[in-house]
Motif scaffolding. Structure first.
Motif, PDB file in Angstrom:
ATOM      1  N   GLY A 181     -12.338  16.806   3.830  1.00  0.00           N
ATOM      2  CA  GLY A 181     -12.721  18.169   4.176  1.00  0.00           C
ATOM      3  C   GLY A 181     -14.175  18.312   4.557  1.00  0.00           C
ATOM      4  O   GLY A 181     -14.732  19.417   4.517  1.00  0.00           O
ATOM      5  N   ALA A 182     -14.809  17.196   4.924  1.00  0.00           N
ATOM      6  CA  ALA A 182     -16.235  17.228   5.289  1.00  0.00           C
ATOM      7  C   ALA A 182     -16.471  18.162   6.468  1.00  0.00           C
ATOM      8  O   ALA A 182     -15.622  18.297   7.351  1.00  0.00           O
ATOM      9  N   PRO A 183     -17.641  18.807   6.513  1.00  0.00           N
ATOM     10  CA  PRO A 183     -17.951  19.700   7.636  1.00  0.00           C
ATOM     11  C   PRO A 183     -18.262  18.917   8.900  1.00  0.00           C
ATOM     12  O   PRO A 183     -18.569  17.719   8.858  1.00  0.00           O
ATOM     13  N   GLN A 184     -18.174  19.599  10.020  1.00  0.00           N
ATOM     14  CA  GLN A 184     -18.696  19.056  11.269  1.00  0.00           C
ATOM     15  C   GLN A 184     -20.204  19.253  11.252  1.00  0.00           C
ATOM     16  O   GLN A 184     -20.682  20.366  11.039  1.00  0.00           O
ATOM     17  N   PHE A 185     -20.927  18.171  11.453  1.00  0.00           N
ATOM     18  CA  PHE A 185     -22.395  18.238  11.418  1.00  0.00           C
ATOM     19  C   PHE A 185     -22.931  17.851  12.788  1.00  0.00           C
ATOM     20  O   PHE A 185     -22.675  16.751  13.278  1.00  0.00           O
TER      21      PHE A 185
END
Length: 301
Positions: A181-185
Motif C-alpha cells: 500500500g505504499a504511496p506513489q512518490f
C-alpha cells in the motif's frame, strides 16, 4: 478540514464508521464532523471552547485534526451540539480511540517538533506525494551517509548518539515506500541539490547511486531539473503536495521553514501549487533522461 476543498468532487459528510485509513484520517474525519455539527448548531468556536474549558484556537485545531482528542471533551461538544442519538454518538466517540493511536516514531518524539510530527502523520496516510526540492535530496530518498551529513549541518552541537537516533528515524521513515500500500512518490530534484556536496565525494557518489536504485521502484518517479533550464516554474522554493485516498480529505501543501511549517489546504492555494508542480515536471528531464543525468554525475565523484 476547511470547507474550501481543493477538489470539487470531495464533498458530502464523512461516514464516521468508514475510516479506511490510520489515526490521522480518523483525526481529520472526526474534526470535520465536529466542525459541521458546530456550524449546523450555530455555535461559535469561542462558545465551544468555553464549554470545554479551552480556547477557540483549540477548537480550531480539533476541527483540523491537528491535536489529539480527549473523550470527555468530545462527549461535552456532542452534547452542546445537540447530538443525542446513541448510535451517532457511539460512532463518533469510536473515532477518538482510533485518532489517538501513536505513530511509529513515538519513541523518538522528543526529537520532533510538533509542526513536523504533523507532517509525518499526513505523510503516512498519503496515497500520492509530489515534491520539489532544491537544497537537499528529499528525505525519503536520502542514503544513510548523506542523511547523516545533512542532519549534522543543522545539529552540530548534539552528541553523536542523538545524531544516530535522527539518522535512524529518517531511515525508518523511508520504509513506507516499500511496504504494501505504499504511496506513489514523485520527486523533482533541482540539479543544485545534487551538485552541492554534503560530505565526501564517496558519500555523494553513494547518494547518486541510491537515487538510481530508488528510481527502479515502481511507485517512485525521480526527475532532475537541470541548470541549463535557467528560470522555471518552481523558483519560489521547495514544497510538497500530499493527496489522500479518502474523498473527504483535501490535498495539503506542506511548506517547511527554518523552525516551523505552513500547511495549505484551501482550494485556491493548492491549485496554484498543483499548477507549479505540473509545469516544473514538464520542464524537468523525464525519468529516463534523469537516470542518464544521474549516471553522468557519478563521473564527477
Amino acid at each position: 478540514m476547511t470547507s474550501d476543498s481543493p477538489n470539487p468532487r470531495r464533498q458530502g459528510p464523512a461516514d464516521p464508521n468508514d475510516t479506511a485509513g490510520g489515526p490521522t484520517v480518523s483525526r481529520i474525519l472526526l474534526g470535520t464532523q465536529l466542525r459541521r455539527l458546530r456550524e449546523a448548531s450555530g455555535i461559535s468556536r469561542e462558545a465551544a471552547g468555553a464549554h470545554i474549558r479551552a480556547s477557540h484556537a483549540k477548537i480550531s485545531r480539533l476541527e483540523l485534526g491537528r491535536v489529539g482528542f480527549k473523550e470527555r471533551d468530545i462527549e461535552d461538544l456532542l452534547t452542546l451540539y445537540g447530538v443525542t442519538d446513541a448510535g451517532e454518538r457511539e460512532g463518533l466517540l469510536g473515532l477518538v480511540t482510533q485518532a489517538n493511536v501513536r505513530g511509529w516514531w513515538s519513541q523518538d518524539s522528543d526529537l520532533l517538533p510538533a509542526w513536523f510530527e504533523m507532517y509525518l502523520r499526513l505523510e503516512q496516510e498519503a496515497r500520492v506525494i509530489r515534491t520539489y526540492q532544491v537544497q537537499f535530496v528529499p528525505g525519503l530518498l536520502q542514503s544513510p551517509e548523506y542523511a547523516r551529513e545533512v542532519i549534522l549541518a543543522g545539529h552540530r552541537t548534539e552528541p553523536e548518539h542523538e545524531i544516530d537516533r535522527r539518522v535512524q528515524l529518517r531511515i525508518d521513515r523511508q520504509k513506507m515506500l516499500s511496504e504494501p500500500g505504499a504511496p506513489q512518490f514523485w520527486a523533482v530534484i533541482d540539479e543544485a541539490a545534487l551538485s552541492r556536496p554534503f560530505g565526501s565525494p564517496a558519500i555523494m557518489r553513494g547518494q547518486v547511486e541510491h537515487l538510481l536504485e530508488m528510481s527502479l521502484m515502481p511507485n517512485v518517479s525521480i526527475q532532475v531539473l537541470p541548470f541549463r533550464l535557467g528560470s522555471h516554474a518552481a523558483a519560489g522554493g521547495p514544497f510538497t503536495i500530499l493527496r489522500f485516498a479518502q474523498p473527504d480529505l483535501p490535498d495539503v501543501v506542506y511548506l517547511e521553514q527554518l523552525n516551523s511549517a505552513v500547511y495549505l489546504e484551501k482550494r485556491t492555494d493548492v491549485e496554484q501549487y498543483l499548477a507549479v508542480i505540473e509545469t516544473v515536471s514538464v520542464q524537468a528531464e523525464t525519468p529516463v533522461r534523469s537516470r542518464t543525468l544521474l549516471r553522468n554525475l557519478l563521473k564527477q565523484f
